[in-house]
Design a protein around this motif. Structure first.
Motif, PDB file in Angstrom:
ATOM      1  N   THR A 394       0.848  -1.184   0.000  1.00 43.54           N
ATOM      2  CA  THR A 394       0.000   0.000   0.000  1.00 43.54           C
ATOM      3  C   THR A 394       0.887   1.238   0.000  1.00 43.54           C
ATOM      4  O   THR A 394       2.104   1.155   0.206  1.00 43.54           O
ATOM      5  CB  THR A 394      -0.915   0.025   1.229  1.00 43.54           C
ATOM      6  N   GLN A 395       0.263   2.394  -0.222  1.00 40.04           N
ATOM      7  CA  GLN A 395       1.029   3.644  -0.228  1.00 40.04           C
ATOM      8  C   GLN A 395       1.762   3.821   1.100  1.00 40.04           C
ATOM      9  O   GLN A 395       2.929   4.211   1.134  1.00 40.04           O
ATOM     10  CB  GLN A 395       0.088   4.822  -0.469  1.00 40.04           C
ATOM     11  N   ALA A 396       1.084   3.545   2.207  1.00 40.05           N
ATOM     12  CA  ALA A 396       1.699   3.709   3.523  1.00 40.05           C
ATOM     13  C   ALA A 396       2.834   2.719   3.733  1.00 40.05           C
ATOM     14  O   ALA A 396       3.857   3.051   4.345  1.00 40.05           O
ATOM     15  CB  ALA A 396       0.645   3.548   4.613  1.00 40.05           C
ATOM     16  N   GLU A 397       2.675   1.497   3.243  1.00 34.77           N
ATOM     17  CA  GLU A 397       3.702   0.478   3.427  1.00 34.77           C
ATOM     18  C   GLU A 397       4.917   0.706   2.533  1.00 34.77           C
ATOM     19  O   GLU A 397       5.986   0.154   2.793  1.00 34.77           O
ATOM     20  CB  GLU A 397       3.117  -0.906   3.131  1.00 34.77           C
ATOM     21  N   SER A 398       4.775   1.534   1.503  1.00 35.20           N
ATOM     22  CA  SER A 398       5.871   1.741   0.559  1.00 35.20           C
ATOM     23  C   SER A 398       7.025   2.527   1.163  1.00 35.20           C
ATOM     24  O   SER A 398       8.151   2.453   0.679  1.00 35.20           O
ATOM     25  CB  SER A 398       5.365   2.476  -0.692  1.00 35.20           C
ATOM     26  N   PHE A 399       6.735   3.291   2.207  1.00 41.75           N
ATOM     27  CA  PHE A 399       7.762   4.097   2.853  1.00 41.75           C
ATOM     28  C   PHE A 399       8.128   3.500   4.207  1.00 41.75           C
ATOM     29  O   PHE A 399       7.260   3.028   4.934  1.00 41.75           O
ATOM     30  CB  PHE A 399       7.277   5.534   3.079  1.00 41.75           C
ATOM     31  N   ARG A 400       9.407   3.559   4.534  1.00 38.65           N
ATOM     32  CA  ARG A 400       9.815   3.303   5.912  1.00 38.65           C
ATOM     33  C   ARG A 400       9.707   4.632   6.640  1.00 38.65           C
ATOM     34  O   ARG A 400      10.206   5.639   6.195  1.00 38.65           O
ATOM     35  CB  ARG A 400      11.248   2.794   5.956  1.00 38.65           C
ATOM     36  N   GLY A 401       9.041   4.623   7.780  1.00 38.99           N
ATOM     37  CA  GLY A 401       8.745   5.892   8.413  1.00 38.99           C
ATOM     38  C   GLY A 401       7.413   6.418   7.911  1.00 38.99           C
ATOM     39  O   GLY A 401       6.682   5.728   7.186  1.00 38.99           O
ATOM     40  N   THR A 402       7.105   7.641   8.279  1.00 36.73           N
ATOM     41  CA  THR A 402       5.809   8.210   7.906  1.00 36.73           C
ATOM     42  C   THR A 402       6.008   9.615   7.353  1.00 36.73           C
ATOM     43  O   THR A 402       5.972  10.599   8.100  1.00 36.73           O
ATOM     44  CB  THR A 402       4.866   8.267   9.128  1.00 36.73           C
ATOM     45  N   PRO A 403       6.238   9.749   6.048  1.00 37.30           N
ATOM     46  CA  PRO A 403       6.327  11.083   5.453  1.00 37.30           C
ATOM     47  C   PRO A 403       4.976  11.780   5.500  1.00 37.30           C
ATOM     48  O   PRO A 403       3.944  11.156   5.774  1.00 37.30           O
ATOM     49  CB  PRO A 403       6.774  10.804   4.015  1.00 37.30           C
ATOM     50  N   GLN A 404       4.974  13.084   5.206  1.00 37.75           N
ATOM     51  CA  GLN A 404       3.752  13.869   5.377  1.00 37.75           C
ATOM     52  C   GLN A 404       2.607  13.384   4.503  1.00 37.75           C
ATOM     53  O   GLN A 404       1.446  13.436   4.897  1.00 37.75           O
ATOM     54  CB  GLN A 404       4.013  15.347   5.092  1.00 37.75           C
ATOM     55  N   SER A 405       2.919  12.879   3.301  1.00 32.03           N
ATOM     56  CA  SER A 405       1.839  12.412   2.428  1.00 32.03           C
ATOM     57  C   SER A 405       1.088  11.247   3.060  1.00 32.03           C
ATOM     58  O   SER A 405      -0.130  11.124   2.888  1.00 32.03           O
ATOM     59  CB  SER A 405       2.401  12.001   1.067  1.00 32.03           C
ATOM     60  N   ILE A 406       1.792  10.407   3.800  1.00 31.49           N
ATOM     61  CA  ILE A 406       1.142   9.265   4.459  1.00 31.49           C
ATOM     62  C   ILE A 406       0.335   9.744   5.658  1.00 31.49           C
ATOM     63  O   ILE A 406      -0.789   9.280   5.903  1.00 31.49           O
ATOM     64  CB  ILE A 406       2.193   8.224   4.875  1.00 31.49           C
ATOM     65  N   GLU A 407       0.890  10.680   6.425  1.00 29.85           N
ATOM     66  CA  GLU A 407       0.130  11.250   7.546  1.00 29.85           C
ATOM     67  C   GLU A 407      -1.154  11.902   7.039  1.00 29.85           C
ATOM     68  O   GLU A 407      -2.242  11.709   7.605  1.00 29.85           O
ATOM     69  CB  GLU A 407       0.979  12.294   8.268  1.00 29.85           C
ATOM     70  N   GLY A 408      -1.015  12.690   5.977  1.00 31.28           N
ATOM     71  CA  GLY A 408      -2.182  13.370   5.434  1.00 31.28           C
ATOM     72  C   GLY A 408      -3.220  12.414   4.897  1.00 31.28           C
ATOM     73  O   GLY A 408      -4.431  12.648   5.028  1.00 31.28           O
ATOM     74  N   ASP A 409      -2.757  11.315   4.301  1.00 32.99           N
ATOM     75  CA  ASP A 409      -3.684  10.316   3.778  1.00 32.99           C
ATOM     76  C   ASP A 409      -4.490   9.701   4.915  1.00 32.99           C
ATOM     77  O   ASP A 409      -5.699   9.453   4.788  1.00 32.99           O
ATOM     78  CB  ASP A 409      -2.889   9.246   3.025  1.00 32.99           C
ATOM     79  N   ALA A 410      -3.822   9.451   6.044  1.00 33.72           N
ATOM     80  CA  ALA A 410      -4.526   8.881   7.197  1.00 33.72           C
ATOM     81  C   ALA A 410      -5.545   9.871   7.759  1.00 33.72           C
ATOM     82  O   ALA A 410      -6.659   9.490   8.157  1.00 33.72           O
ATOM     83  CB  ALA A 410      -3.510   8.491   8.276  1.00 33.72           C
ATOM     84  N   VAL A 411      -5.171  11.153   7.784  1.00 31.71           N
ATOM     85  CA  VAL A 411      -6.101  12.178   8.270  1.00 31.71           C
ATOM     86  C   VAL A 411      -7.314  12.279   7.347  1.00 31.71           C
ATOM     87  O   VAL A 411      -8.468  12.340   7.801  1.00 31.71           O
ATOM     88  CB  VAL A 411      -5.380  13.540   8.373  1.00 31.71           C
ATOM     89  N   ALA A 412      -7.057  12.281   6.036  1.00 28.95           N
ATOM     90  CA  ALA A 412      -8.159  12.346   5.072  1.00 28.95           C
ATOM     91  C   ALA A 412      -9.092  11.153   5.216  1.00 28.95           C
ATOM     92  O   ALA A 412     -10.318  11.289   5.115  1.00 28.95           O
ATOM     93  CB  ALA A 412      -7.602  12.416   3.651  1.00 28.95           C
TER      94      ALA A 412
END
Length: 709
Positions: A394-412
């Protein structure tokens, strides 16, 4: 390798010609090597399967006025206690500011309020051209800076395709230099430990760097003038591959040269013999890697198919450098380069009574028990593959750590029914536009549709998903939609969008796994058969390779679970691991078995197995450590796929060199005996039984090594 070639690269005068040639070529190559980044194609089309439905839909969107280079940025604002009038005013000010962006393509959509009153959302359509992947990061940084300059307590996030692309670009920023220096650093440490010389390591490293520059220059020229596809992923892997494989080949050549220095008073003669003896194994190993990499060109995925030629060119250039420049450098420097342990004429060969000679002595009395137990343990390790989920990240799993795009996706996702900026696009004919729109809207998982956009004879239907665009539920919706359109007789309708693209990538990767892996195995089998002039040995060796691959995947799945907290992998992960473990791991088979066959002519197969293990065990272990360390460097990157690839290949190489090559293959050779070489004449020679420990096992015999050692 022919003695005439071997004598030329180590000739007292021609060695200087070889050195000057490579230095001049490196000087010419350096500017081109630095320009490789500019030739990378990281747009969507450079990665996707060219004939997939979503790819064809993407191409047709241009004709309908839907620019495929359009990258929406989704800006999400959140205040958990509820939005205030001041918050709304700040967001309205941002709308006006974003409306002035040079990269804006269309109107800013929003602000769209969440039903819970705690969030607002904007959609900012951006277009920075075909090189958007590289150029989007500074634009997104500007949006983030503007959005974050709001009232205290109002959190702002930039996500969506633009936010994700920016975070990916930043993850790859400077990656080539980082990988090169990290890989060189770990290799230097291992070479210092291996050679125990403060000087000798310089020559293999210098040769590997020259090979990297020249290969990058060749690839740059082909990318410019021959449409060779290069992306950030293949460029990163090229760096690791050239440094790792180049150092591996250097270790084998240096080990044989040091051995020959104990048998010859003249270093030029010693190098001629070393290149003549080790050259065929090095060329066969490198040639196998080149052919294995070229098998990737039949892959459906453009990114995978593009990696094949890039990696093949890198290894081919590395072979040329290591078999010409390194021998010249070694004979130019002389024996002193081995200081403080200089190999003098007539001195004893330490590997004759070294660690691997003792390991061979332990295996010899009970070879069948050894290979049965070892094989059973490897099979047990294969069970770990049950944890592996190569169905895509998934988009979130593609990154190690949590960049802002992943944080924002979770908020959305908390405040809005589905992630914005990732609609489904259906391209169809103008005549069937209304029917397609109706069928799309009636499909389970589709939240809403917009009126069809008709341009000439084609039409575009845009729809929103009820689920996250990268979820299994969203993929199921795409499959239902395609089936519904087919059942309705709208076979001309093409379903695209990011969700459809991801689904087609998974399907193409699974097809590539089924097609490319057997093809590589066949190529390796043929090469081994020609090299060893036998049928039984290649089949046995391929079986050990497959077993090693399965065990590496199984152990990797456990490591991923323990360290990364994710067992999902990219769909192409099994293929990439197979390519690197088999194409590179076969090197160690070739190093070992060519030596065993060489010694079997004089000593018989079983004794030759112990001689070969004693002579090559040390260099194979060192080579494995080098290759494992260079691939482990990928584990330092913030991208999950490359981290997983680095871990899996590093584990697999260590398993291959320490257990499979040195223990399992040796035990099988001792058990099978001369039948390993069937149907060659060597299979019909009588063979003596090997007893327990033998401290007098020679390391070389065909040139009288044991007698003079």
């Amino acid at each position: 390798m022919g003695r005439s070639f071997a004598s030329r690269v180590s000739h007292p005068r021609l060695k200087w010609v070889v050195l000057v040639f490579w230095l001049l070529l490196a000087a010419v190559s350096a500017p081109l090597a630095g320009a490789l980044t500019d030739e990378q194609q990281n747009d969507v089309a450079a990665w996707l399967p060219s004939d997939a439905e979503s790819t064809r839909a993407l191409q047709l969107q241009t004709e309908l006025g839907s620019d495929p280079d359009l990258i929406p940025a989704v800006v999400v604002y959140e205040r958990s206690t509820g939005l205030t009038a001041e918050d709304t005013a700040a967001v309205e000010a941002d709308v006006a500011a974003f409306g002035q962006l040079e990269a804006l393509d269309g109107a800013v959509v929003g602000p769209l309020p969440a039903e819970d009153g705690q969030a607002l959302q904007l959609i900012v359509p951006l277009n920075v051209g075909a090189d958007g992947w590289e150029q989007i990061a500074p634009v997104v940084d500007d949006i983030r800076a503007e959005a974050s300059d709001g009232p205290d307590g109002l959190a702002a996030y930039v996500t969506g395709p633009a936010g994700s692309a920016a975070d990916s670009a930043e993850a790859f920023e400077g990656i080539d230099g980082t990988l090169l220096f990290a890989a060189l650093g770990v290799v230097i440490l291992i070479l210092l430990f291996t050679y125990r010389s403060p000087v000798l390591w310089v020559l293999p490293i210098f040769s590997a760097v020259i090979a990297l520059f020249v290969s990058q220059a060749v690839i740059t020229l082909l990318a410019r003038h021959a449409d060779l596809t290069v992306n950030a992923q293949s460029a990163s892997i090229l760096t690791v591959l050239v440094v790792g494989a180049g150092t591996d080949y250097a270790l084998l050549l240096v080990a044989r040269y040091r051995e020959e220095l104990r048998l010859h008073t003249d270093r030029h003669e010693a190098m001629t013999e070393a290149v003549h003896r080790a050259g065929p194994a090095v060329l066969a190993s490198g040639g196998t890697v080149v052919l294995g990499m070229l098998c990737l060109v039949v892959a459906d995925m453009n990114s995978t198919a593009g990696l094949g030629p890039v990696a093949a060119i890198g290894v081919a250039v590395t072979l040329c450098v290591l078999m010409t420049l390194l021998p010249a450098l070694l004979v130019i420097c002389g024996r002193w380069v081995f200081w403080p342990v200089r190999p003098t004429f007539g001195s004893a060969e330490p590997s004759a009574t070294g660690l691997w000679a003792r390991v061979g002595a332990r295996i010899a009395p009970r070879p069948r028990t050894t290979w049965v137990v070892t094989g059973a343990l490897l099979l047990a390790a294969c069970a770990g593959t049950l944890l592996l989920q190569p169905s895509g990240l998934t988009q979130a799993e593609s990154f190690r750590g949590t960049p802002q795009s992943i944080e924002g996706d979770a908020v959305a996702a908390r405040h809005f029914p589905a992630a914005a900026g990732n609609p489904v696009y259906v391209v169809t004919t103008a005549d069937s536009a209304e029917e397609v729109a109706a069928a799309t809207g009636a499909t389970e998982g589709i939240a809403s549709t917009r009126p069809p956009q008709v341009v000439g004879e084609r039409a575009l239907v845009e729809a929103s998903l009820t689920d996250r665009f990268d979820s299994e539920a969203a993929y199921a919706t795409i499959e239902r939609l395609r089936a519904a359109l087919d059942d309705a007789g709208d076979g001309a309708a093409l379903v695209g969008g990011n969700t459809a693209l991801n689904l087609d990538v998974q399907d193409a990767s699974q097809r590539d796994n089924v097609v490319v892996i057997p093809l590589i195995m066949l190529v390796v089998l043929v090469v081994l058969g020609l090299l060893l002039r036998a049928l039984v040995a290649p089949v046995i060796l391929i079986a050990t390779v497959v077993l090693s691959y399965g065990a590496a995947l199984g152990l990797s799945a456990l490591v991923f679970d323990w360290t990364l907290g994710v067992t999902a992998t990219d769909s192409s992960f099994p293929l990439f691991v197979f390519v690197f473990l088999v194409a590179l791991g076969i090197d160690y088979n070739i190093f070992l078995m060519t030596r065993v066959r060489e010694e079997a002519v004089d000593h018989g197969t079983r004794r030759a197995a112990l001689i070969g293990l004693a002579a090559t065990g040390g260099v194979i272990t060192s080579a494995g450590l080098v290759l494992a360390a260079t691939f482990a460097v990928l584990g330092t990157l913030p991208l999950t796929f490359l981290t997983q690839l680095g871990i899996a290949v590093a584990l697999g190489v260590l398993l291959d060199t320490i257990v499979v090559r040195s223990v399992l293959v040796t035990a099988l050779t001792l058990d099978v005996g001369p039948r390993m070489w069937w149907p060659s004449r060597l299979a019909r020679r009588p063979d003596e039984e090997v007893g327990a420990a033998r401290d007098d096992v020679p390391v070389r015999s065909r040139s009288g090594a044991s007698a003079r050692s």
